[in-house]
Design an enzyme around this catalytic site. Sequence first.
Site: not given
Length: 197
Positions: A90, A123, A161, A176
Amino acid sequence: MFSVTCITLFPELYTTFFKTSIIKKAIDDKQLINAHIVDVLSLSEPKKRIDSPIIGGGSGMLLGVETIEKAYNTALLNHTKKPYTIFFSPHGKKLDQVLAKKIYQDVMHNHDGNVITFAGRYEGCDARAEEEYADIILSVGDYVCMGGDVPALITLEVLLRFLPGVVGKQESVENDSFESSLLDAPHFANPDSWHEK
């Protein structure tokens, strides 16, 4: 050729990913991708934990530096040039189309298409190992997943991609959403009329 090694505690997630849809075709039929999986649990000694308590206290456990080192060195055996190595957290840089394209270009130009993804659990990973091995630490959004595997699979989908030949029509990639300042327009298929719309 795009050569990727995925380090994980859950190899079955990647086995399914690499055996599905256009990724499977790119591997088996077109031979554009060379995919390997390193199962962290298979490298551990019997009855020895792969996680460790956080130094100084705190809830949860971390993947220990020795576990990470062993998994990383095992992954290196699949590559002839130092891979671009991605960890997930994160606190990492938030993945978007601009950053993804930069990563892809770096991978192809400076690492001969070699990539390692390291999906932490618990964690996360010991910060010393991230500093030692990661070329980049990525976040896929402002939320917390149960581990790094889903973010790793999202990142691989985004990067692959860009690889010519993976998507049937390259113009689909070039047009895109997020490739310009605009989102792609809504699209419709047959029938022309549905529920009076």
